[in-house]
Motif scaffolding. Structure first.
Motif, PDB file in Angstrom:
ATOM      1  N   THR A  57     -26.226 -13.271 -17.435  1.00  0.00           N
ATOM      2  CA  THR A  57     -27.062 -12.267 -18.105  1.00  0.00           C
ATOM      3  C   THR A  57     -27.343 -11.073 -17.200  1.00  0.00           C
ATOM      4  OG1 THR A  57     -29.066 -13.477 -17.425  1.00  0.00           O
ATOM      5  CG2 THR A  57     -28.153 -13.979 -19.595  1.00  0.00           C
ATOM      6  N   ARG A  58     -26.654 -10.967 -16.077  1.00  0.00           N
ATOM      7  CA  ARG A  58     -26.878  -9.859 -15.140  1.00  0.00           C
ATOM      8  C   ARG A  58     -26.427  -8.534 -15.752  1.00  0.00           C
ATOM      9  NH1 ARG A  58     -21.791 -11.743 -13.894  1.00  0.00           N
ATOM     10  NH2 ARG A  58     -20.259 -10.191 -13.175  1.00  0.00           N
ATOM     11  N   ALA A  59     -27.007  -7.457 -15.272  1.00  0.00           N
ATOM     12  CA  ALA A  59     -26.587  -6.121 -15.696  1.00  0.00           C
ATOM     13  C   ALA A  59     -25.402  -5.688 -14.831  1.00  0.00           C
ATOM     14  CB  ALA A  59     -27.732  -5.135 -15.540  1.00  0.00           C
ATOM     15  N   VAL A  60     -24.389  -5.134 -15.456  1.00  0.00           N
ATOM     16  CA  VAL A  60     -23.197  -4.660 -14.750  1.00  0.00           C
ATOM     17  C   VAL A  60     -23.010  -3.188 -15.051  1.00  0.00           C
ATOM     18  CG1 VAL A  60     -20.720  -4.960 -14.398  1.00  0.00           C
ATOM     19  CG2 VAL A  60     -22.141  -6.939 -14.951  1.00  0.00           C
ATOM     20  N   ASP A  61     -22.900  -2.374 -14.005  1.00  0.00           N
ATOM     21  CA  ASP A  61     -22.684  -0.938 -14.183  1.00  0.00           C
ATOM     22  C   ASP A  61     -21.199  -0.693 -14.452  1.00  0.00           C
ATOM     23  OD1 ASP A  61     -22.546   1.784 -14.131  1.00  0.00           O
ATOM     24  OD2 ASP A  61     -23.523   2.049 -12.185  1.00  0.00           O
ATOM     25  N   THR A  62     -20.864  -0.355 -15.686  1.00  0.00           N
ATOM     26  CA  THR A  62     -19.465  -0.178 -16.085  1.00  0.00           C
ATOM     27  C   THR A  62     -19.036   1.287 -16.095  1.00  0.00           C
ATOM     28  OG1 THR A  62     -20.094  -0.088 -18.420  1.00  0.00           O
ATOM     29  CG2 THR A  62     -19.550  -2.255 -17.506  1.00  0.00           C
ATOM     30  N   ARG A  63     -19.910   2.188 -15.636  1.00  0.00           N
ATOM     31  CA  ARG A  63     -19.624   3.622 -15.772  1.00  0.00           C
ATOM     32  C   ARG A  63     -18.429   4.069 -14.936  1.00  0.00           C
ATOM     33  NH1 ARG A  63     -25.504   5.850 -14.448  1.00  0.00           N
ATOM     34  NH2 ARG A  63     -25.248   4.154 -12.932  1.00  0.00           N
ATOM     35  N   ASN A  64     -18.244   3.455 -13.775  1.00  0.00           N
ATOM     36  CA  ASN A  64     -17.168   3.894 -12.876  1.00  0.00           C
ATOM     37  C   ASN A  64     -15.872   3.111 -13.056  1.00  0.00           C
ATOM     38  OD1 ASN A  64     -18.841   5.826 -11.635  1.00  0.00           O
ATOM     39  ND2 ASN A  64     -19.731   4.248 -10.298  1.00  0.00           N
ATOM     40  N   GLY A  65     -15.838   2.206 -14.021  1.00  0.00           N
ATOM     41  CA  GLY A  65     -14.620   1.452 -14.267  1.00  0.00           C
ATOM     42  C   GLY A  65     -14.341   0.444 -13.166  1.00  0.00           C
ATOM     43  N   THR A  66     -13.174  -0.182 -13.238  1.00  0.00           N
ATOM     44  CA  THR A  66     -12.795  -1.201 -12.261  1.00  0.00           C
ATOM     45  C   THR A  66     -11.759  -0.643 -11.298  1.00  0.00           C
ATOM     46  OG1 THR A  66     -10.996  -2.062 -13.629  1.00  0.00           O
ATOM     47  CG2 THR A  66     -13.175  -3.016 -13.961  1.00  0.00           C
ATOM     48  N   ALA A  67     -11.700  -1.250 -10.129  1.00  0.00           N
ATOM     49  CA  ALA A  67     -10.706  -0.864  -9.121  1.00  0.00           C
ATOM     50  C   ALA A  67      -9.635  -1.937  -9.064  1.00  0.00           C
ATOM     51  CB  ALA A  67     -11.382  -0.692  -7.763  1.00  0.00           C
ATOM     52  N   CYS A  68      -8.448  -1.638  -9.569  1.00  0.00           N
ATOM     53  CA  CYS A  68      -7.355  -2.606  -9.611  1.00  0.00           C
ATOM     54  C   CYS A  68      -6.292  -2.328  -8.553  1.00  0.00           C
ATOM     55  CB  CYS A  68      -6.696  -2.595 -10.996  1.00  0.00           C
ATOM     56  SG  CYS A  68      -7.815  -3.014 -12.347  1.00  0.00           S
ATOM     57  N   SER A  69      -6.508  -1.331  -7.703  1.00  0.00           N
ATOM     58  CA  SER A  69      -5.454  -0.910  -6.777  1.00  0.00           C
ATOM     59  C   SER A  69      -5.037  -2.010  -5.808  1.00  0.00           C
ATOM     60  CB  SER A  69      -5.916   0.325  -5.993  1.00  0.00           C
ATOM     61  OG  SER A  69      -7.109   0.052  -5.278  1.00  0.00           O
ATOM     62  N   ALA A  70      -5.929  -2.955  -5.518  1.00  0.00           N
ATOM     63  CA  ALA A  70      -5.587  -4.045  -4.597  1.00  0.00           C
ATOM     64  C   ALA A  70      -4.472  -4.917  -5.148  1.00  0.00           C
ATOM     65  CB  ALA A  70      -6.825  -4.896  -4.317  1.00  0.00           C
ATOM     66  N   PHE A  71      -4.225  -4.840  -6.467  1.00  0.00           N
ATOM     67  CA  PHE A  71      -3.238  -5.700  -7.111  1.00  0.00           C
ATOM     68  C   PHE A  71      -1.906  -4.997  -7.361  1.00  0.00           C
ATOM     69  CE2 PHE A  71      -7.400  -7.419  -8.034  1.00  0.00           C
ATOM     70  CZ  PHE A  71      -7.222  -8.768  -7.768  1.00  0.00           C
ATOM     71  N   GLY A  72      -1.723  -3.821  -6.779  1.00  0.00           N
ATOM     72  CA  GLY A  72      -0.438  -3.141  -6.882  1.00  0.00           C
ATOM     73  C   GLY A  72      -0.417  -2.061  -7.932  1.00  0.00           C
ATOM     74  N   ASP A  73       0.815  -1.667  -8.289  1.00  0.00           N
ATOM     75  CA  ASP A  73       1.002  -0.523  -9.188  1.00  0.00           C
ATOM     76  C   ASP A  73       1.527  -0.904 -10.559  1.00  0.00           C
ATOM     77  OD1 ASP A  73       3.588  -1.261  -8.593  1.00  0.00           O
ATOM     78  OD2 ASP A  73       4.104   0.594  -7.531  1.00  0.00           O
ATOM     79  N   GLY A  74       1.573  -2.192 -10.864  1.00  0.00           N
ATOM     80  CA  GLY A  74       2.068  -2.628 -12.169  1.00  0.00           C
ATOM     81  C   GLY A  74       3.565  -2.772 -12.251  1.00  0.00           C
ATOM     82  N   ASN A  75       4.259  -2.720 -11.098  1.00  0.00           N
ATOM     83  CA  ASN A  75       5.718  -2.882 -11.068  1.00  0.00           C
ATOM     84  C   ASN A  75       6.133  -4.047 -10.176  1.00  0.00           C
ATOM     85  OD1 ASN A  75       6.662  -0.555 -12.722  1.00  0.00           O
ATOM     86  ND2 ASN A  75       5.552   0.606 -11.160  1.00  0.00           N
ATOM     87  N   ALA A  76       5.318  -5.096 -10.154  1.00  0.00           N
ATOM     88  CA  ALA A  76       5.604  -6.244  -9.290  1.00  0.00           C
ATOM     89  C   ALA A  76       6.889  -6.958  -9.682  1.00  0.00           C
ATOM     90  CB  ALA A  76       4.434  -7.216  -9.327  1.00  0.00           C
ATOM     91  N   ALA A  77       7.170  -7.054 -10.980  1.00  0.00           N
ATOM     92  CA  ALA A  77       8.348  -7.809 -11.427  1.00  0.00           C
ATOM     93  C   ALA A  77       9.632  -7.219 -10.865  1.00  0.00           C
ATOM     94  CB  ALA A  77       8.399  -7.854 -12.952  1.00  0.00           C
ATOM     95  N   GLU A  78       9.758  -5.911 -10.878  1.00  0.00           N
ATOM     96  CA  GLU A  78      10.956  -5.272 -10.342  1.00  0.00           C
ATOM     97  C   GLU A  78      11.081  -5.522  -8.836  1.00  0.00           C
ATOM     98  OE1 GLU A  78      13.328  -3.827 -11.969  1.00  0.00           O
ATOM     99  OE2 GLU A  78      12.402  -3.745 -13.962  1.00  0.00           O
ATOM    100  N   LYS A  79       9.967  -5.512  -8.134  1.00  0.00           N
ATOM    101  CA  LYS A  79       9.991  -5.756  -6.692  1.00  0.00           C
ATOM    102  C   LYS A  79      10.370  -7.199  -6.386  1.00  0.00           C
ATOM    103  CE  LYS A  79       6.485  -2.179  -5.966  1.00  0.00           C
ATOM    104  NZ  LYS A  79       5.062  -1.893  -5.644  1.00  0.00           N
ATOM    105  N   ILE A  80       9.888  -8.123  -7.209  1.00  0.00           N
ATOM    106  CA  ILE A  80      10.249  -9.529  -7.038  1.00  0.00           C
ATOM    107  C   ILE A  80      11.742  -9.734  -7.268  1.00  0.00           C
ATOM    108  CG2 ILE A  80       9.973 -11.844  -8.044  1.00  0.00           C
ATOM    109  CD1 ILE A  80       7.013 -10.977  -8.634  1.00  0.00           C
ATOM    110  N   ALA A  81      12.283  -9.082  -8.306  1.00  0.00           N
ATOM    111  CA  ALA A  81      13.711  -9.214  -8.595  1.00  0.00           C
ATOM    112  C   ALA A  81      14.567  -8.700  -7.448  1.00  0.00           C
ATOM    113  CB  ALA A  81      14.051  -8.464  -9.888  1.00  0.00           C
ATOM    114  N   ARG A  82      14.066  -7.709  -6.719  1.00  0.00           N
ATOM    115  CA  ARG A  82      14.831  -7.175  -5.602  1.00  0.00           C
ATOM    116  C   ARG A  82      14.755  -8.032  -4.343  1.00  0.00           C
ATOM    117  NH1 ARG A  82      12.860  -2.079  -7.679  1.00  0.00           N
ATOM    118  NH2 ARG A  82      11.194  -1.997  -6.109  1.00  0.00           N
ATOM    119  N   MET A  83      13.889  -9.069  -4.364  1.00  0.00           N
ATOM    120  CA  MET A  83      13.765  -9.945  -3.198  1.00  0.00           C
ATOM    121  C   MET A  83      14.902 -10.946  -3.104  1.00  0.00           C
ATOM    122  SD  MET A  83       9.653 -10.767  -3.026  1.00  0.00           S
ATOM    123  CE  MET A  83       9.794 -11.746  -1.530  1.00  0.00           C
ATOM    124  N   VAL A  84      15.544 -11.246  -4.223  1.00  0.00           N
ATOM    125  CA  VAL A  84      16.576 -12.305  -4.205  1.00  0.00           C
ATOM    126  C   VAL A  84      17.931 -11.748  -3.819  1.00  0.00           C
ATOM    127  CG1 VAL A  84      15.347 -13.669  -5.886  1.00  0.00           C
ATOM    128  CG2 VAL A  84      17.055 -12.049  -6.682  1.00  0.00           C
TER     129      VAL A  84
END
Length: 360
Positions: free
Chosen positions: A333-360
């Motif tokens: 029931t805590r209050a969460v300040d949602t005005r500034n949005g979330t920070a997802c940059s720690a999880f990459g740029d959304g192109n992980a699958a292509e980078k994984i495919a290039r590892m093999v």
């Protein structure tokens, strides 16, 4: 190259969808489904919705103790590998299917690519922690979702073959969230939920409900903990939608649930994205749902003492709650300040699958 991919559980199906698309541009993939999640609502629907290729092998191994399941999978996967002779074995996450695939490949000297390597809860009592640590020390190629995961591996002396590719779950959420909205807006998703207990879910509104998922052994196999969670959910002042894991449904503690808690059948990935994105808050002991809530801008309370995904705790979007009625209620029931949005940059740029495919 021939890549033998091993999946068996719902989170692995989600991760496999973008990676399989990337792999098949340049390689031949042989897909093995161990059968760890065999319920149609936790398996078949994911392959259909996410357009995952039909498995080349379905081993049908589900149920039993951890040792029984892992041993049976190890034996069956080894036979597939001896027949297929892959260049690389690819495993995901931290399930019994993950460990069995890594062990089978390691003993046959087949290089292992571990997607979601380096995660640590530092709680060795968790079967998932044991699986992920052992798999990381077998793997030759380690795809880390965050820099924290890279640093965890380095601290254990694992430095070769390690790459921060970003999190493939971010790929999946970004690819599928818009599809989910176009295919099934919230009102349609709610109307089609199969309610097992409680009132109809179709009457709920955007941000008017909590979404709960509880499945980890540490919570569901301890009657006192499960009862504490049930009692806390009963005191929430908004309805709760709980897609219930089949093995949790019949626990006697579940009979204590209040009428405002809608137990529903497990749902597909697209429906789960809709439910997560429109919830006022998620309450979960899942690893993947903590991140999906973050990516979709929904606050989360994690019903555990620790999390592998420490990045989700930054900014207060996700918080840990002890299995204590008062603590769960305070966090939920805590209050969460949602005005500034979330920070997802720690999880990459959304192109992980292509980078994984290039590892093999």
């Amino acid at each position: 190259m021939k890549i033998l991919t091993i999946v068996g559980a719902r989170p692995q199906f989600i991760k496999a969808a973008p990676v399989s698309r990337a792999l098949r541009k340049a390689h031949r993939e042989v897909l093995v489904h161990t059968g760890q999640h065999y319920d149609a609502n936790m398996s078949d629907i994911f392959f259909e919705e996410l357009h995952i290729p039909k498995p080349d092998y379905n081993l049908g191994i589900g149920g039993g103790s951890h040792g029984q399941m892992t041993g049976r999978m190890l034996e069956a996967i080894e036979q597939v590998m001896l027949k297929e002779k892959p260049d690389v074995a690819l495993v995901y996450g931290d399930t019994n299917s993950t460990l069995a695939g890594a062990l089978a490949a390691g003993k046959l000297l087949i290089p292992v690519l571990h997607v979601e390597a380096g995660l640590r809860s530092f709680n060795r009592a968790m079967p998932e922690e044991q699986n992920r640590v052992l798999t990381d020390h077998i793997a030759a190629l380690l795809s880390c979702p965050t820099q924290t995961a890279v640093e965890n591996l380095h601290a254990e002396g694992v430095t070769q073959g390690v790459r921060n590719t970003g999190d493939v779950m971010l790929d999946a959420v970004r690819y599928n969230a818009q599809l989910a909205q176009e295919a099934k807006p919230l009102h349609k998703t709610l109307a089609q939920l199969r309610v097992l207990r409680g009132k109809s879910a179709a009457l709920l509104e955007d941000k008017g409900y909590y979404l709960a998922t509880i499945h980890r052994q540490e919570n569901t196999d301890a009657p006192d903990k499960l009862l504490t969670i049930v009692e806390a959910l009963n005191e929430l002042n908004h309805p709760v939608i709980w897609p219930v894991h089949p093995r949790v449904r019949e626990r006697k503690e579940m009979a204590r649930l209040g009428d405002h808690i809608r137990l529903v059948e497990p749902v597909g990935y697209l429906d789960m994205l809709m439910l997560t994105g429109h919830a006022r808050m998620v309450l979960t002991d899942s690893g993947g749902l903590q991140k999906e809530a973050l990516f979709l801008g929904t606050p989360c309370t994690t019903l555990r003492d620790e999390t592998e995904w420490v990045e989700t705790l930054e900014g207060g979007w996700n918080v840990l709650a002890k299995i204590d009625r008062a603590d769960i209620l305070a966090k939920a029931t805590r209050a969460v300040d949602t005005r500034n949005g979330t920070a997802c940059s720690a999880f990459g740029d959304g192109n992980a699958a292509e980078k994984i495919a290039r590892m093999v």
